[in-house]
Design a protein around this motif. Sequence first.
Motif, PDB file in Angstrom:
ATOM      1  N   ALA A 146     -18.525  31.382  22.736  1.00 56.79           N
ATOM      2  CA  ALA A 146     -18.218  32.597  23.491  1.00 56.79           C
ATOM      3  C   ALA A 146     -19.386  33.582  23.416  1.00 56.79           C
ATOM      4  O   ALA A 146     -19.777  34.178  24.426  1.00 56.79           O
ATOM      5  N   ALA A 147     -19.976  33.730  22.233  1.00 53.43           N
ATOM      6  CA  ALA A 147     -21.076  34.688  22.064  1.00 53.43           C
ATOM      7  C   ALA A 147     -22.317  34.260  22.848  1.00 53.43           C
ATOM      8  O   ALA A 147     -22.929  35.063  23.561  1.00 53.43           O
ATOM      9  N   TYR A 148     -22.686  32.999  22.737  1.00 54.44           N
ATOM     10  CA  TYR A 148     -23.909  32.531  23.413  1.00 54.44           C
ATOM     11  C   TYR A 148     -23.710  32.465  24.930  1.00 54.44           C
ATOM     12  O   TYR A 148     -24.645  32.747  25.691  1.00 54.44           O
ATOM     13  N   ALA A 149     -22.498  32.112  25.348  1.00 52.14           N
ATOM     14  CA  ALA A 149     -22.218  32.112  26.786  1.00 52.14           C
ATOM     15  C   ALA A 149     -22.324  33.536  27.316  1.00 52.14           C
ATOM     16  O   ALA A 149     -22.894  33.762  28.396  1.00 52.14           O
ATOM     17  N   ALA A 150     -21.810  34.508  26.559  1.00 56.03           N
ATOM     18  CA  ALA A 150     -21.920  35.910  26.974  1.00 56.03           C
ATOM     19  C   ALA A 150     -23.399  36.289  27.114  1.00 56.03           C
ATOM     20  O   ALA A 150     -23.810  36.890  28.109  1.00 56.03           O
ATOM     21  N   ALA A 151     -24.201  35.903  26.121  1.00 57.66           N
ATOM     22  CA  ALA A 151     -25.627  36.259  26.141  1.00 57.66           C
ATOM     23  C   ALA A 151     -26.353  35.596  27.310  1.00 57.66           C
ATOM     24  O   ALA A 151     -27.357  36.111  27.798  1.00 57.66           O
ATOM     25  N   ALA A 152     -25.835  34.458  27.753  1.00 59.55           N
ATOM     26  CA  ALA A 152     -26.494  33.716  28.845  1.00 59.55           C
ATOM     27  C   ALA A 152     -25.889  34.039  30.208  1.00 59.55           C
ATOM     28  O   ALA A 152     -26.396  33.575  31.229  1.00 59.55           O
ATOM     29  N   GLY A 153     -24.798  34.781  30.222  1.00 60.35           N
ATOM     30  CA  GLY A 153     -24.138  35.084  31.492  1.00 60.35           C
ATOM     31  C   GLY A 153     -23.438  33.876  32.092  1.00 60.35           C
ATOM     32  O   GLY A 153     -23.418  33.687  33.299  1.00 60.35           O
ATOM     33  N   ILE A 154     -22.876  33.031  31.220  1.00 59.69           N
ATOM     34  CA  ILE A 154     -22.195  31.808  31.643  1.00 59.69           C
ATOM     35  C   ILE A 154     -20.720  31.937  31.250  1.00 59.69           C
ATOM     36  O   ILE A 154     -20.400  32.546  30.236  1.00 59.69           O
ATOM     37  N   GLU A 155     -19.841  31.318  32.043  1.00 62.26           N
ATOM     38  CA  GLU A 155     -18.409  31.338  31.706  1.00 62.26           C
ATOM     39  C   GLU A 155     -18.100  30.350  30.584  1.00 62.26           C
ATOM     40  O   GLU A 155     -18.630  29.236  30.603  1.00 62.26           O
TER      41      GLU A 155
END
Length: 414
Positions: A146-155
Amino acid sequence: MLDASYRDAILPAMRIAYLECTRCVEHIPADRPQNVCPKDGGVLYVRYDVAGLRGKLRREGLASRVAIMWRYAEVLPDAKPVTLGEGFTPMIPSREYPGVYIKDEGLNPTGSFKARGMSAAVTIARHYGLKKLAAPSAGNAGGALAAYAAAAGIEAHIFMPKDVPIANRVETDYYGAHLTLVDGLISDCARIVAERKDKEGWFDVSTLKEPFRVEGKKTMGYEVAEQLQWKLPQGIIYPTGGGVGMIGMWKAFDEMEQLGWIGAERPKMVTVQAAGCAPIVKAWEEGKSISEMWTGAETFAAGLRVPKAYGDYLILDIIKQSKGTAVSATDDEILDAVRHWASIEGVFAAPEGAASLVAYQKLRASGFFRKEDVVVLFNTGTAYKYLDMMEAKKRTTRPEPPTSRNIGGIIGPY
Ligand SMILES: Cc1ncc(COP(=O)(O)O)c(C=O)c1O
Ligand SMILES: [Zn+2]
């Protein structure tokens, strides 16, 4: 789901040579997202031209590099990293056992070593142009995704057992992921992801069904070597659920040997599991090369509640090749070890991590490890993410005898 432009985004100078099946050794191109071997479902390893780096990439050159896992960039995908500062965690010399080190992974972003795998997996996902990722999780992997997806702008679409620690549920929600709580185990969560992913356009980043989480986790092996001045320890104790860290470190040792950074020596690789869910320990004790699905899995060490590891054949092979072993620890032993490490070492370990101490004590008592052996115990996460579980557990286990050191304890004769 692929972005239409993903093909153009592939770097021509991609360091990755190919993906290799760990079962049939088939080579599969890395120019597009892959999960497992299409022929036999084998776990895929990322292969680089490591031998070609020999003599050019020197271990002495690392010292001036940034202290995160991406310092080993040449043996990681050459895409722009999605990083939150993961890796290069401290290797703390034990105050109690000289020669023993605690590799404290609780200091990673999101409080566990899962950050490493997800940093690598989300990095390559963004590079491929993927827009929606999905994973089952015992807790910490979901938080990290969840954290890395947030940082990458990915769902991110995450499926967790409904009784994971509160911290995992809350962090996942705050990071903006889509969270589904499942009345079941991680294996049930995995089934839901498998059933829905095609229809929903999700790319599955489940443990070992995606090749790059191993790449992130393997950096623990590079760090152990670098932090011990390139002398590998006699033993490594690793709390094993899906086994990604053990598999990754073993791969790292082979790569480092090809780089000329270490010799042929290897640590004894030790799996520790919770007694309430110990499929690898059972298979090891029975001399089997794959494990059986564990029924009735139960332990408060949520990350070890994995009834059947997808890469069980790899874990068991590594234990065998390294002359290691597999041991289990009961929840009571683990809880005592959390308190022991906290009070003796100042390390407040996740239950999974504290299981390493239980294993070490058992293996010292049995003579498997000698006093003079250098042994690295992996604390894979921080206890701060398990406070609710630990409080609940306390009520069902024997109380600590009150001492003057126990704040709020009864002092004096009673
Ligand atoms: C703190 C912690 N330790 C260990 C594990 C097991 O990790 P692996 O799947 O790499 O064996 C997990 C998995 O969730 C975890 O969260
Ligand atoms: Zn294969």
